[in-house]
Motif scaffolding. Structure first.
Motif, PDB file in Angstrom:
ATOM      1  N   UNK A  84       0.809  -1.218   0.000  1.00 23.15           N
ATOM      2  CA  UNK A  84       0.000   0.000   0.000  1.00 23.15           C
ATOM      3  C   UNK A  84       0.838   1.261   0.000  1.00 23.15           C
ATOM      4  N   UNK A  85       0.405   2.263  -0.775  1.00 23.45           N
ATOM      5  CA  UNK A  85       1.130   3.531  -0.869  1.00 23.45           C
ATOM      6  C   UNK A  85       1.141   4.256   0.470  1.00 23.45           C
ATOM      7  N   UNK A  86       0.181   3.942   1.341  1.00 27.61           N
ATOM      8  CA  UNK A  86       0.139   4.568   2.667  1.00 27.61           C
ATOM      9  C   UNK A  86       1.442   4.329   3.429  1.00 27.61           C
ATOM     10  N   UNK A  87       2.141   3.267   3.097  1.00 27.73           N
ATOM     11  CA  UNK A  87       3.366   2.930   3.831  1.00 27.73           C
ATOM     12  C   UNK A  87       4.627   3.487   3.163  1.00 27.73           C
ATOM     13  N   UNK A  88       4.477   4.230   2.060  1.00 25.57           N
ATOM     14  CA  UNK A  88       5.638   4.685   1.309  1.00 25.57           C
ATOM     15  C   UNK A  88       6.554   5.571   2.154  1.00 25.57           C
ATOM     16  N   UNK A  89       5.977   6.568   2.858  1.00 23.61           N
ATOM     17  CA  UNK A  89       6.801   7.451   3.685  1.00 23.61           C
ATOM     18  C   UNK A  89       7.539   6.665   4.757  1.00 23.61           C
ATOM     19  N   UNK A  90       6.838   5.746   5.395  1.00 22.57           N
ATOM     20  CA  UNK A  90       7.452   4.930   6.446  1.00 22.57           C
ATOM     21  C   UNK A  90       8.611   4.101   5.902  1.00 22.57           C
TER      22      UNK A  90
ATOM     23  N   UNK B  61       4.213  13.763  -2.076  1.00 23.20           N
ATOM     24  CA  UNK B  61       4.815  14.165  -0.803  1.00 23.20           C
ATOM     25  C   UNK B  61       6.174  13.481  -0.599  1.00 23.20           C
ATOM     26  N   UNK B  62       6.224  12.199  -0.949  1.00 27.65           N
ATOM     27  CA  UNK B  62       7.478  11.464  -0.792  1.00 27.65           C
ATOM     28  C   UNK B  62       8.556  12.006  -1.721  1.00 27.65           C
ATOM     29  N   UNK B  63       8.179  12.311  -2.948  1.00 24.87           N
ATOM     30  CA  UNK B  63       9.144  12.835  -3.910  1.00 24.87           C
ATOM     31  C   UNK B  63       9.636  14.218  -3.490  1.00 24.87           C
TER      32      UNK B  63
END
Length: 288
Positions: free
Chosen positions: A153-159, A191-193
């Motif tokens: 899931x993309x929700x976990x990308x920042x983590x 946001x991650x980028x």
């Protein structure tokens, strides 16, 4: 060097030869190296060790049990296991270039090369994405030393990025399902980028709601993947269209295994997925 007997082997009375009737039905046998023959006229038994022209005549060399060598012209007048044969020139085997071996992704297979150990990672949405990519690109990725991990899931990308800490020599390539502008997923990616930059992170989305649809439908017996209405699990709906059990998690797992088994190589996948995965691999393996 003259042959051990004249080319005309039947100038004398055929009744003086043993078993004359058997000499009338002869099969053609090429003078291959290692062939064991008996000469009818002389009784000499030997193995073919060479075939070549002498004074314009094609002769074969037989070697007997005690090392004695004799030359004979090719043609009739020989026995193999008591059966009459007609010895013909050996068939020249065409030398063929070794066939280039390809991996399932279509890359040239590399042998004798030690796999690299790279800190870079490829992240994909889920287990089925990982299994499909591993089946087609796994050999290439292992050679390059790139690990493929589930993002879940993309929700976990920042983590995941906070733990991984991308930077020079530590790149992250991310493959996201159905990434559309204006969605929650696209905002999380942006946001991650913005935080980590694009030099060491590449996020790409494929156009499918589920990676199953990246498999060409004819491989599973469909004209096209079915449109599954909202509110119905796409995996269960797809299995129902295939006439497979789809009620439980176990049904989905078994059904996916059957679908995945139909994938042979890159030619069984839609170009949209092929292009994105290849772009991610190029990004992760590019010199930095």
């Amino acid at each position: 060097m003259r042959a051990s007997r004249p080319a005309d082997r039947y100038s004398r009375d055929v009744l003086s030869q043993p078993k004359p009737s058997r000499l009338r039905t002869q099969k053609d046998v090429p003078a291959d190296i290692g062939l064991l023959l008996e000469d009818v006229q002389t009784g000499f038994v030997g193995e073919v060790i060479a075939v070549g022209k002498v004074a314009g005549e094609l002769l074969m060399t037989l070697e007997g049990r005690k090392g004695e060598k004799r030359k004979f012209p090719l043609g009739p007048g020989f026995w193999i296991d008591g059966e009459p044969v007609n010895i013909t020139p050996p068939v020249l085997k065409q030398q063929t270039q070794p066939k280039t071996q390809l991996t399932a992704s279509g890359s040239i297979r590399v042998t004798g090369k030690t796999a690299k150990m790279m800190p870079s990672r490829m992240w994909v949405e889920g287990r089925h994405d990982w299994q499909l990519i591993d089946k087609v690109w796994g050999e290439d990725l292992r050679l390059e030393g790139i690990a493929v991990e589930e993002l879940a899931g993309v929700d976990r990308l920042q983590e995941m990025l906070e733990v991984f800490q991308p930077g020079p020599g530590r790149r992250a390539g991310v493959l996201v399902d159905h990434l559309l502008p204006g969605t929650k997923e696209s905002r999380l990616v942006n946001q991650a980028l913005a935080r980590y930059g694009t030099d060491n992170i590449l996020v790409l989305g494929h156009p499918y709601v589920d990676v199953w649809q990246a498999i060409k439908p004819h491989r599973v017996g469909l004209q096209e993947w079915p449109h599954i209405p909202k509110g119905i699990d796409i995996k269960k709906g797809s299995l129902a269209a295939l006439g497979l059990p789809h009620d439980t998690v176990e049904d989905v797992g078994i059904g996916w295994s059957k679908i995945l088994s139909r994938v042979r190589d890159w030619k069984d996948l839609d170009p949209s997925l092929l292009g994105r995965v290849e772009e991610l691999i190029d990004f992760l393996t590019a010199p930095q």
